[in-house]
Design a protein around this motif. Sequence first.
Motif, PDB file in Angstrom:
ATOM      1  N   ARG A 162      16.203  40.622  58.100  1.00 31.67           N
ATOM      2  CA  ARG A 162      15.702  39.636  56.842  1.00 31.67           C
ATOM      3  C   ARG A 162      14.757  40.229  55.931  1.00 31.67           C
ATOM      4  N   TYR A 163      14.767  40.017  54.718  1.00 24.53           N
ATOM      5  CA  TYR A 163      13.834  40.547  53.475  1.00 24.53           C
ATOM      6  C   TYR A 163      13.457  39.731  52.521  1.00 24.53           C
ATOM      7  N   GLU A 177      22.444  39.625  51.091  1.00 22.02           N
ATOM      8  CA  GLU A 177      22.175  41.007  51.462  1.00 22.02           C
ATOM      9  C   GLU A 177      21.151  41.662  50.698  1.00 22.02           C
ATOM     10  N   CYS A 178      20.354  42.347  51.318  1.00 26.38           N
ATOM     11  CA  CYS A 178      19.274  42.939  50.503  1.00 26.38           C
ATOM     12  C   CYS A 178      19.948  44.020  49.714  1.00 26.38           C
ATOM     13  N   HIS A 192      22.777  50.058  56.585  1.00 25.43           N
ATOM     14  CA  HIS A 192      23.733  49.155  56.135  1.00 25.43           C
ATOM     15  C   HIS A 192      25.302  49.774  56.225  1.00 25.43           C
ATOM     16  N   VAL A 241      10.566  43.646  54.566  1.00 31.74           N
ATOM     17  CA  VAL A 241      11.705  43.457  55.301  1.00 31.74           C
ATOM     18  C   VAL A 241      11.455  43.338  56.803  1.00 31.74           C
ATOM     19  N   ASN A 261      17.698  51.981  55.990  1.00 32.23           N
ATOM     20  CA  ASN A 261      18.380  50.916  56.008  1.00 32.23           C
ATOM     21  C   ASN A 261      19.758  51.231  56.526  1.00 32.23           C
ATOM     22  N   ASP A 269      19.659  38.617  56.088  1.00 32.09           N
ATOM     23  CA  ASP A 269      20.316  39.851  55.938  1.00 32.09           C
ATOM     24  C   ASP A 269      21.739  39.842  56.739  1.00 32.09           C
ATOM     25  N   LYS A 270      22.384  41.066  56.593  1.00 28.91           N
ATOM     26  CA  LYS A 270      23.755  41.306  57.353  1.00 28.91           C
ATOM     27  C   LYS A 270      23.716  42.206  58.438  1.00 28.91           C
TER      28      LYS A 270
END
Length: 477
Positions: free
Chosen positions: A434-435, A72-73, A408, A304, A406, A450-451
């Motif tokens: 992605r990152y 995860e970023c 998240h 990213v 972001n 990423d998630k």
Amino acid sequence: MSTTDPRVQLLQLLTELDAGDLSDDQTAQLEQLLLQHPDLRKTYLRRIATRAQLSLIARRRAKQVKLPEQQECPLPPPDRSERSRLTPWAIAASLLLAATLIGVYWNSQRNQADTTPVAAVTRLADNWWGASEMSADLGKRLIAGESLWLESGLVEITLESGAVITMDGACLVQIADANSIVLSRGVIHALVPPSARGFTVKTEQVDIVDIGAKFTAAVDELQAVEVHVHEGKVELRPNRDAADPQPGEVIAAGMSVRFDPDTGETKPTEEFKPYQQISPPDGKHIAYTTRAGTRGNHVYAGKVGQDFIVNETIEVTRLGVFDSKSDGLRHPLYCEIWSRDDRGTPNDTRGDFGIAMAARLEFTPDDPGELVESNRFKPLEAPLTLPPGSYSIVAFGFSEEDPMGNDHHEVGVQRNRKTRDDAGGAISFVGTSRYDINTEGPHAFPGHVDKHWADRYSAGTFEYRLLEPFSAKGQGE
């Protein structure tokens, strides 16, 4: 209370409830009012059921779908200032009071309805939803009982009967069946063909029944109802007491009336609201959009990206980057498009790698590009043709002065500030974003998956257009 009319008392209490200002005494008054006047429960249930649905949405957002273990970023400490306020306990008590009644209400609705679609979203224009769980993409099929909460913009819905309504934000609508809707708040415009005669807009106290018409209906925060008839006729029918139906009032073309819920009277109004429809799209589409004024929440120096699949050949005309707060750039930002090797699994982006950079643009404080919502756009020297295949949109250069967005788990409730446009299936959004910290060199493709979402970041985006023959098919013309 200054009045003894139970209907007026209820509307006043519901207004306080909507504003979050219901006191302990008012909560007790609401409880007694519903116990003493069963005939008012219909009005109460429609309002409170919507609030309960929104509460459930907030809970569901905290329970994201579990994905395979991935990196995860790295995230900064959560910004507590952006988190939602706690709901006052008086509202919670009122919701608890409604629990039994709501259960009966929703169960009866679900028993009457099935999962067969009865409507579809047929056009969108500058739309922003109030909640992602009460939203719909272009082409989505809607079932009876499904609600849509439009915060701004226009959304066209075509019912199975042929009736076409245009939601005019801010607006809250529930699909009742194949030829009727429930309008809780806001403005709708209805175009009703002969095949849909009898189309009905239900409100808390009156029903607007079509008699071959084109009309506009509006419900304000006090549940006053306005009807503006542009063509044909409609009938305004009180619905307070189903056991004792009252005759309706016919409203003819050119007339504009307002129903006052306090007095139960219908009177002419001087204002005549114009009818609106959504114009056909101009052929341009923006893949990822974040609403104007959105504040960035993540400082990350690396790249990213977000993955997409091109199903039918498209031309990319402009690239874009996220502008936090939509107030200009302080440092250069970069946007790239990469072709991607999907390793034979287009819907599983883990392990994918970049093949080649197809385009790259720089955005500077002196030359930031055109602002569209929260993105800055600049044209490519020539349109970039992308044939069917796998690609990624990538951005970098974000800093403390120009943070990216972001989405998240801490700010998942902001997802209604994002939209995606697939042009009716010309492209597909895949993966979980992605990152990567590397930004330079021939292999500077963000390789870490990423998630959570296919559009987790407010970072890079692109404008594109369709090529024939898919453009006509994609627009449903």
